[in-house]
Design a protein around this motif. Structure first.
Motif, PDB file in Angstrom:
ATOM      1  N   TYR A 228      69.644  34.910  42.644  1.00  0.00           N
ATOM      2  CA  TYR A 228      69.214  35.787  43.744  1.00  0.00           C
ATOM      3  C   TYR A 228      68.669  35.078  44.975  1.00  0.00           C
TER       4      TYR A 228
ATOM      5  N   ARG B  90      70.026  33.309  47.070  1.00  0.00           N
ATOM      6  CA  ARG B  90      70.912  33.311  48.235  1.00  0.00           C
ATOM      7  C   ARG B  90      70.678  34.522  49.125  1.00  0.00           C
ATOM      8  N   VAL B  91      70.084  35.573  48.569  1.00  0.00           N
ATOM      9  CA  VAL B  91      69.761  36.734  49.395  1.00  0.00           C
ATOM     10  C   VAL B  91      68.800  36.342  50.516  1.00  0.00           C
ATOM     11  N   LEU B  92      67.918  35.377  50.237  1.00  0.00           N
ATOM     12  CA  LEU B  92      66.941  34.947  51.242  1.00  0.00           C
ATOM     13  C   LEU B  92      67.613  34.412  52.497  1.00  0.00           C
TER      14      LEU B  92
ATOM     15  N   ARG C 110      69.345  47.288  60.844  1.00  0.00           N
ATOM     16  CA  ARG C 110      68.590  48.500  60.497  1.00  0.00           C
ATOM     17  C   ARG C 110      67.234  48.157  59.870  1.00  0.00           C
TER      18      ARG C 110
ATOM     19  N   LEU D 173      73.012  24.810  37.987  1.00  0.00           N
ATOM     20  CA  LEU D 173      73.354  25.953  37.137  1.00  0.00           C
ATOM     21  C   LEU D 173      73.633  25.484  35.707  1.00  0.00           C
TER      22      LEU D 173
ATOM     23  N   GLU E 118      85.287  23.409  39.420  1.00  0.00           N
ATOM     24  CA  GLU E 118      86.246  23.889  40.416  1.00  0.00           C
ATOM     25  C   GLU E 118      87.602  23.207  40.277  1.00  0.00           C
TER      26      GLU E 118
ATOM     27  N   PRO F 151      63.104  39.055  53.921  1.00  0.00           N
ATOM     28  CA  PRO F 151      64.020  38.368  52.994  1.00  0.00           C
ATOM     29  C   PRO F 151      63.573  38.461  51.535  1.00  0.00           C
TER      30      PRO F 151
ATOM     31  N   ARG G   4      64.123  41.928  50.183  1.00  0.00           N
ATOM     32  CA  ARG G   4      65.550  42.145  49.901  1.00  0.00           C
ATOM     33  C   ARG G   4      65.963  41.461  48.608  1.00  0.00           C
ATOM     34  N   ARG G   5      65.473  40.217  48.407  1.00  0.00           N
ATOM     35  CA  ARG G   5      65.845  39.505  47.188  1.00  0.00           C
ATOM     36  C   ARG G   5      65.396  40.293  45.970  1.00  0.00           C
TER      37      ARG G   5
ATOM     38  N   GLN H  14      67.370  43.567  45.597  1.00  0.00           N
ATOM     39  CA  GLN H  14      68.742  43.288  45.145  1.00  0.00           C
ATOM     40  C   GLN H  14      68.761  43.032  43.634  1.00  0.00           C
ATOM     41  N   ALA H  15      67.798  42.260  43.166  1.00  0.00           N
ATOM     42  CA  ALA H  15      67.741  41.956  41.738  1.00  0.00           C
ATOM     43  C   ALA H  15      67.331  43.193  40.939  1.00  0.00           C
TER      44      ALA H  15
ATOM     45  N   ALA I 192      73.703  47.305  48.807  1.00  0.00           N
ATOM     46  CA  ALA I 192      73.524  48.394  49.762  1.00  0.00           C
ATOM     47  C   ALA I 192      72.313  49.243  49.384  1.00  0.00           C
TER      48      ALA I 192
ATOM     49  N   ASP J 177      69.108  47.454  50.228  1.00  0.00           N
ATOM     50  CA  ASP J 177      68.703  47.543  51.625  1.00  0.00           C
ATOM     51  C   ASP J 177      68.173  48.931  51.973  1.00  0.00           C
TER      52      ASP J 177
ATOM     53  N   GLN K  49      78.497  39.479  51.495  1.00  0.00           N
ATOM     54  CA  GLN K  49      77.427  38.547  51.837  1.00  0.00           C
ATOM     55  C   GLN K  49      76.714  38.000  50.615  1.00  0.00           C
ATOM     56  N   PHE K  50      76.808  38.683  49.481  1.00  0.00           N
ATOM     57  CA  PHE K  50      76.181  38.173  48.278  1.00  0.00           C
ATOM     58  C   PHE K  50      77.205  37.581  47.327  1.00  0.00           C
TER      59      PHE K  50
ATOM     60  N   ARG L 181      79.502  35.396  45.118  1.00  0.00           N
ATOM     61  CA  ARG L 181      79.154  34.169  44.415  1.00  0.00           C
ATOM     62  C   ARG L 181      79.939  32.995  44.965  1.00  0.00           C
ATOM     63  N   ALA L 182      79.323  31.835  44.871  1.00  0.00           N
ATOM     64  CA  ALA L 182      79.931  30.662  45.471  1.00  0.00           C
ATOM     65  C   ALA L 182      81.180  30.210  44.715  1.00  0.00           C
ATOM     66  N   THR L 183      81.134  30.241  43.423  1.00  0.00           N
ATOM     67  CA  THR L 183      82.264  29.727  42.670  1.00  0.00           C
ATOM     68  C   THR L 183      82.487  30.601  41.453  1.00  0.00           C
ATOM     69  N   GLN L 184      83.621  30.352  40.834  1.00  0.00           N
ATOM     70  CA  GLN L 184      83.939  31.155  39.678  1.00  0.00           C
ATOM     71  C   GLN L 184      83.050  30.821  38.483  1.00  0.00           C
TER      72      GLN L 184
ATOM     73  N   ASP M 229      80.053  29.664  38.499  1.00  0.00           N
ATOM     74  CA  ASP M 229      78.765  30.303  38.742  1.00  0.00           C
ATOM     75  C   ASP M 229      78.845  31.759  38.351  1.00  0.00           C
TER      76      ASP M 229
ATOM     77  N   LEU N  81      76.182  34.048  36.109  1.00  0.00           N
ATOM     78  CA  LEU N  81      75.346  34.952  36.879  1.00  0.00           C
ATOM     79  C   LEU N  81      75.690  36.401  36.581  1.00  0.00           C
TER      80      LEU N  81
END
Lengths: 259, 167
Positions: A55, A57-59, A66, A121, A177, B12, B15-16, B19-20, B26, B29, B85-86, B88-91, B93, B97
């Protein structure tokens, strides 16, 4: 002095890094003789690390308008009465905002940004394991080296970190990767663990084998990572160790890989 | 406007956490926006000098709990529809996650809150008790149960998706 009995709340405090130094050492010593509780504390630390990885990365995501608007909408109160208090609050808030150590600074990621993240990770997932931390144990080191070399497609040998107080536990193969990735795991006398993540970058990217970088440092949650590129391999050393100590060990690793 | 920089600086982290907590960017937020609007209205009630972050988290906690009590308003969506925007970076990961998000979704709201406030937001047990409006002893017993359950979920010992060995 009669030792204080250990209660579960203290184990949580220990896992959350909220125990003061004298009691912390007492508990850490106690845990070396209580593997079941030690396993639990490790697992809780792993959970915390995993939450950060999932989580944090949300930061860094840009704030939607809004939300900014919601915070900026004037309330139904007069400004004058609270101006002084709020000036201090604002100053404190801004200072707190910038002084918070863990707040990620926006910066463009280096090209190998994924290396520390993936290594951290893998560290978070496997280092809390008590029964199966590795696939092939250190007692079969020759087999381990041959197996991982074959799967990574390049000669690879686990460094020895005894001079830093860490013994090799063994290694495992992970998906990455660009194909297979190797992870070696080390443990010191107190049970804290380091992992060395080794990726063969030539397979996927066809990059020249002459590249070399300095050590770089990243922090993923509570996990510190030193990583570097050297020839065809990308290396990342991860642990919940203090940064200077981890750097010292990274230097030992580097020296052994480049005799 | 009054205090907005201090509040904006907390967005921030709000939001974190949201989100968790909700598993849905959505909805998270929406929750943060509700909390911010409420905070602007209730600004007079905030005692200057007390912890602004804990106050904002407490407002958001109360809003979330009220939403959960009206269950038709909240459904937990663990995956598949997180916005870009959220992403994941890689598969590799993504797999670990996704397991975590699925496990978090299995926890009760009370368990999810303590584990996130303490493990992710790194609040002290006392701060967590203030945010949730419960005694610290309750925080500790919830934390203990939550961590045990999360461990089991991550190991695949409970939950509906585990496979049985058929001989």
């Amino acid at each position: 002095m009669k030792p204080q009995p250990i209660v579960e709340d203290e184990l949580h405090s220990l896992a959350d890094g909220r125990l003061a130094a004298p009691r912390r050492s007492e508990l850490e010593a106690w845990l070396t003789e209580h593997p079941q509780e030690a396993e639990q504390v490790q697992a809780w630390r792993g959970q915390n690390a995993l939450l950060h990885l999932a989580y944090d990365r949300v930061l860094e995501a840009p704030l939607p308008t809004r939300l900014l608007d919601a915070a900026r909408r004037p309330g139904r109160y007069s400004t004058r009465r609270f101006a002084a208090a709020v000036a201090w609050l604002t100053l404190g808030g801004i200072m707190g905002f910038f002084m918070r150590g863990e707040y990620p600074r926006p910066a463009s990621p280096p090209p190998q940004a994924l290396l520390p993240q993936q290594a951290a990770l893998a560290h978070a997932v496997y280092s809390p394991e008590v029964r199966h931390p590795v696939e092939v144990g250190a007692e079969q080191e020759a087999h381990l080296a041959a197996w991982l070399s074959k799967r990574l497609g390049a000669a690879l040998k686990p460094p020895h970190l005894e001079e830093a107080g860490y013994a090799l536990l063994g290694g495992r193969l992970l998906p990455g990767e660009g194909g297979a990735v190797a992870q070696f795991m080390y443990q010191d006398a107190r049970g804290s663990r380091l992992t060395l993540y080794v990726r063969n970058d030539t397979v996927a990217t066809n990059t020249p084998t002459t590249r070399e970088t300095a050590f770089r440092f990243a922090r993923e949650g509570k996990i510190s990572v030193f990583y570097w590129l050297d020839g065809r391999f990308g290396y990342a050393l991860s642990g919940e160790t203090e940064k200077p100590e981890l750097l010292r060990i990274a230097n030992i690793v580097y020296r052994q890989l480049n005799p | 406007m009054i205090g907005r920089d201090a509040i904006v600086a907390e967005i921030p982290r709000l939001r974190r956490y949201a989100q968790a907590l909700t598993g849905d960017a959505a909805r998270a937020d929406d929750l943060v926006q509700d909390a911010l609007e409420r905070a602007m209205v209730k600004w007079l009630l905030w005692r200057s000098g007390s912890d602004l972050r804990a106050w904002l988290f407490a407002i958001m906690h109360n809003l979330f709990v009220n939403q959960v009590r009206a269950p038709q308003l909240v459904e937990f969506r663990a995956d598949d529809d997180l916005p870009e925007q959220f992403a994941r970076a890689t598969q590799s990961d993504g797999l670990a996650l996704r397991d975590l998000e699925r496990a978090m979704a299995e926890l009760s709201v009370e368990q999810r809150e303590v584990i996130l406030l303490i493990g992710l937001e790194e609040m002290s047990y006392a701060e967590t008790a203030r945010v949730l409006g419960v005694p610290q002893g309750t925080v500790m017993s919830r934390l203990s149960r939550a961590r045990i359950r999360l461990s089991k979920l991550l190991e695949g010992q409970v939950g509906g998706a585990s496979l049985k060995v058929v001989k």
